[in-house]
Design a protein around this motif. Sequence first.
Motif, PDB file in Angstrom:
ATOM      1  N   ILE A   1       0.780  -1.183  -0.031  1.00  0.00           N
ATOM      2  CA  ILE A   1      -0.102   0.095  -0.100  1.00  0.00           C
ATOM      3  C   ILE A   1       0.892   1.147  -0.108  1.00  0.00           C
TER       4      ILE A   1
ATOM      5  N   ASP B   1      -1.513   7.171   0.652  1.00  0.00           N
ATOM      6  CA  ASP B   1      -2.097   7.692   2.364  1.00  0.00           C
ATOM      7  C   ASP B   1      -3.523   8.151   1.939  1.00  0.00           C
ATOM      8  N   ARG B   2      -4.035   8.296   0.771  1.00  0.00           N
ATOM      9  CA  ARG B   2      -5.381   8.836   0.360  1.00  0.00           C
ATOM     10  C   ARG B   2      -5.849   7.963  -0.786  1.00  0.00           C
ATOM     11  N   CYS B   3      -6.997   7.365  -0.734  1.00  0.00           N
ATOM     12  CA  CYS B   3      -7.550   6.408  -1.816  1.00  0.00           C
ATOM     13  C   CYS B   3      -8.723   7.147  -2.549  1.00  0.00           C
TER      14      CYS B   3
ATOM     15  N   VAL C   1      -8.659  -4.699   3.918  1.00  0.00           N
ATOM     16  CA  VAL C   1      -7.511  -4.294   3.809  1.00  0.00           C
ATOM     17  C   VAL C   1      -7.474  -2.680   4.057  1.00  0.00           C
ATOM     18  N   LEU C   2      -8.263  -2.100   3.289  1.00  0.00           N
ATOM     19  CA  LEU C   2      -8.513  -0.755   3.318  1.00  0.00           C
ATOM     20  C   LEU C   2      -8.924  -0.231   4.591  1.00  0.00           C
TER      21      LEU C   2
ATOM     22  N   PRO D   1      -9.545  -1.038   7.772  1.00  0.00           N
ATOM     23  CA  PRO D   1      -8.826  -0.746   9.056  1.00  0.00           C
ATOM     24  C   PRO D   1      -7.937   0.444   9.075  1.00  0.00           C
ATOM     25  N   ARG D   2      -7.464   0.576   7.877  1.00  0.00           N
ATOM     26  CA  ARG D   2      -6.401   1.771   7.567  1.00  0.00           C
ATOM     27  C   ARG D   2      -7.172   3.141   7.417  1.00  0.00           C
ATOM     28  N   GLY D   3      -8.313   3.135   7.409  1.00  0.00           N
ATOM     29  CA  GLY D   3      -9.046   4.667   7.044  1.00  0.00           C
ATOM     30  C   GLY D   3      -8.960   4.896   5.488  1.00  0.00           C
ATOM     31  N   LEU D   4      -8.688   4.142   4.687  1.00  0.00           N
ATOM     32  CA  LEU D   4      -8.177   4.045   3.337  1.00  0.00           C
ATOM     33  C   LEU D   4      -9.500   4.103   2.321  1.00  0.00           C
TER      34      LEU D   4
END
Length: 231
Positions: free
Chosen positions: A108, A111-113, A129-130, A132-135
């Motif tokens: 990954i 930092d922003r998706c 995957v995304l 929990p990372r806030g993405l």
Amino acid sequence: MAENKRLAAAHATLERHKVYSLQEAIALVVGNAKAKFDETIEIAINLGVDPRYADQMVRGLMSLPHGTGKTLRVGVFARGDKAEEARAAGADVVGDEDLAEKIQAGQIDFDRCIATPDMMALVGRLGKVLGPRGLMPNPKLGTVTMDVKGAVSAAKSGQVEYRAEKGGVVHAGIGKASFTATNLVENIRAFVDVVQKARPTGVKGTYMKKIYLSSTMGPGIEIDIASVNAG
């Protein structure tokens, strides 16, 4: 050991239980930011919300007047012309199935998706995957959009995302220790104003309880909320 000494020295400059004005807090936080790198100035707002309830969730994106001092890496899910638009706007990673495979493999690099709406069926499979990372891209945050150029440009220009965590606390990096005091004041006031306006309908009683300012390696300093609103 040096870190402990620095933190002890920083604490020595503070009066216990004192609530500082915004300008006083900035001067102390910046003055104590003595690490060998340009420390991030962080704000934490304790809100009277319980984010477990949908009508008390506080979340959004906003652009700081003077940016964050950090350049975000932006990943975009898009195809064809929209993929080219993302690259031209400065996106760091652009793709579709190939990007999904990299993410599934744990690679990954952003930092922003951001995603175009037609990509969400693919992106949805990456939720574990995304998420929990806030993405995870979100239409309410403007990260699921056909305006790829605008979303990438906004992310690159100093946009910050805020979200009330479990205890009702909103955290954000609002600048760097190298910023002028004026720029930090304006960034903080803009951020607090946006969070105040985001008050959910389900909140009863005091909404904004306490505000703290700190640097990456420094102690937290409580700020008088009235001095923030004075601007």
